[in-house]
Scaffold this active site. Structure first.
Site, PDB file in Angstrom:
ATOM      1  N   HIS A  57       0.974  -1.027   0.249  1.00  0.00           N
ATOM      2  CA  HIS A  57       0.159  -0.030  -0.253  1.00  0.00           C
ATOM      3  C   HIS A  57       0.909   1.093   0.087  1.00  0.00           C
ATOM      4  CE1 HIS A  57      -4.063   2.126   1.711  1.00  0.00           C
ATOM      5  NE2 HIS A  57      -3.088   2.652   1.075  1.00  0.00           N
ATOM      6  N   HIS A  61      -9.475   0.742  -1.776  1.00  0.00           N
ATOM      7  CA  HIS A  61      -9.436   1.541  -0.507  1.00  0.00           C
ATOM      8  C   HIS A  61     -10.983   1.294   0.042  1.00  0.00           C
ATOM      9  CE1 HIS A  61      -5.576   2.830  -1.712  1.00  0.00           C
ATOM     10  NE2 HIS A  61      -5.564   3.735  -0.721  1.00  0.00           N
ATOM     11  N   GLU A 121     -11.657   3.083   5.663  1.00  0.00           N
ATOM     12  CA  GLU A 121     -10.627   3.967   6.237  1.00  0.00           C
ATOM     13  C   GLU A 121     -11.544   4.857   6.884  1.00  0.00           C
ATOM     14  OE1 GLU A 121      -6.741   6.924   5.507  1.00  0.00           O
ATOM     15  OE2 GLU A 121      -8.201   6.507   3.696  1.00  0.00           O
TER      16      GLU A 121
END
Length: 326
Positions: free
Chosen positions: A12, A192, A195
């Site tokens: 990442h 993603h 988060e």
């Protein structure tokens, strides 16, 4: 600088997020480009963020210095030199082609520059690397479709398609068609999710995009059934400790649920995300996590093994790295 031991892979890493102030000013001088900062110190002072959007605003603005194949090669070369010095075995770097094509820079220019640095780093250092092209999720879907076409036509061996940028309000489901096409083309798929966005975004990434890894994913703990799914399907999560702290996802590194994730049996890897902006490369993140969570040598070895197993390397290369770290 203390290299992380055992050997880690970085899964990442946004290559544009390795733009250090010194590199930005160096590229601007070469291009005779006037920056809106008096000096490196003034720019560095802006690397303090209150949330994801405040980071993204500066992140995209600084890309103005990336224009030519040589610029992208220099960018990746600087990162790979540092990664090799820190003992990193392999990197799967993200790049945002849409952020450059909207400035008139063709995808093939970006990708060829990165690949040239990757090839040179393999010869110089023995470090391996590959490219994952990311969809910028706050741009229109048709832009992502065009980007995928250009990437597939570039002649550069891109290994995967990712999904990044501002998460809230841009669920993975928007890009289902793009990711279906990527899968048909043989690309790996990552996203993603979880988060700043909810656990539901992780479900969508898995079920609608076919994501093989979830980037960040810390909100998975909000949903016990999702945790069970991730454990059962052995889906890796690419956690970025210093990034989560700097973007105020958590107020303090000790609040990151890394320990809970490990205890739940989740497959966690450690990564740096955008290290120039968040104050630490992979070795710095490993050390910060070790201190914050009192990680044992066995736990660090587990995190390293997981990073190798979660990579998209060949089985033979994985076995080679696992033996080297044993």
């Amino acid at each position: 600088m203390t290299a992380p031991r055992p050997q880690f892979c970085e899964l990442h890493l946004h290559i544009e997020g390795t733009l250090e102030p010194a590199t930005i000013f160096d590229l601007a001088r070469r291009q005779r480009l006037q920056l809106p900062y008096a000096d490196e110190a003034e720019l560095a002072a802006k690397y303090r963020f209150t949330d994801l959007q405040s980071f993204l605003d500066l992140y995209y603005a600084n890309m103005v210095v990336l224009r030519t194949e040589d610029d992208f090669s220099l960018l990746a070369q600087a990162y790979l030199d540092r990664a090799a010095a820190a003992g990193i075995a392999h990197v799967e770097m993200f790049v945002d082609p849409q952020a450059h094509s909207e400035r008139g820079i063709a995808e093939r220019v970006v990708l060829r520059g990165l690949q040239r640095a990757i090839d040179e780093a393999a010869e110089r250092h023995g470090i391996s690397a590959s490219i994952i092209a990311c969809v910028v999720r706050d741009q229109p879907v048709d832009s992502a479709e065009r980007m995928l076409d250009a990437v597939l036509d570039s002649g550069v061996p891109v290994i995967g398609l990712g999904l990044d940028s501002a998460e809230v309000g841009y669920p993975p489901s928007l890009f289902r068609s793009v990711f279906e096409r990527a899968g048909e083309a043989g690309l790996h798929r990552v996203a993603h999710a979880g988060e700043e966005g909810p656990a539901e975004y992780i479900w969508e990434a898995l079920d609608l995009l076919g994501a093989e890894r979830i980037d960040h994913g810390i909100r998975a703990l909000d949903d016990p059934r999702l945790v069970q799914r991730l454990v059962a399907d052995r889906i890796p999560l690419t956690v970025c400790p210093l990034s989560s702290e700097r973007l105020r996802v958590v107020d303090d590194l000790a609040e990151l649920p890394l320990r809970q994730m490990l205890d739940a049996g989740l497959r966690v890897t450690l990564n740096s995300d955008d290290p120039a902006y968040f104050g630490g490369y992979l070795d710095d993140n490993v050390e910060a996590a070790r201190r914050a969570f009192s990680l044992t040598a066995d736990e660090l070895a587990l995190l390293a093994r997981t990073s190798i197993e979660a990579s998209f390397l060949s089985d033979d290369r994985k076995k080679e790295l696992l033996r080297a770290g044993a």
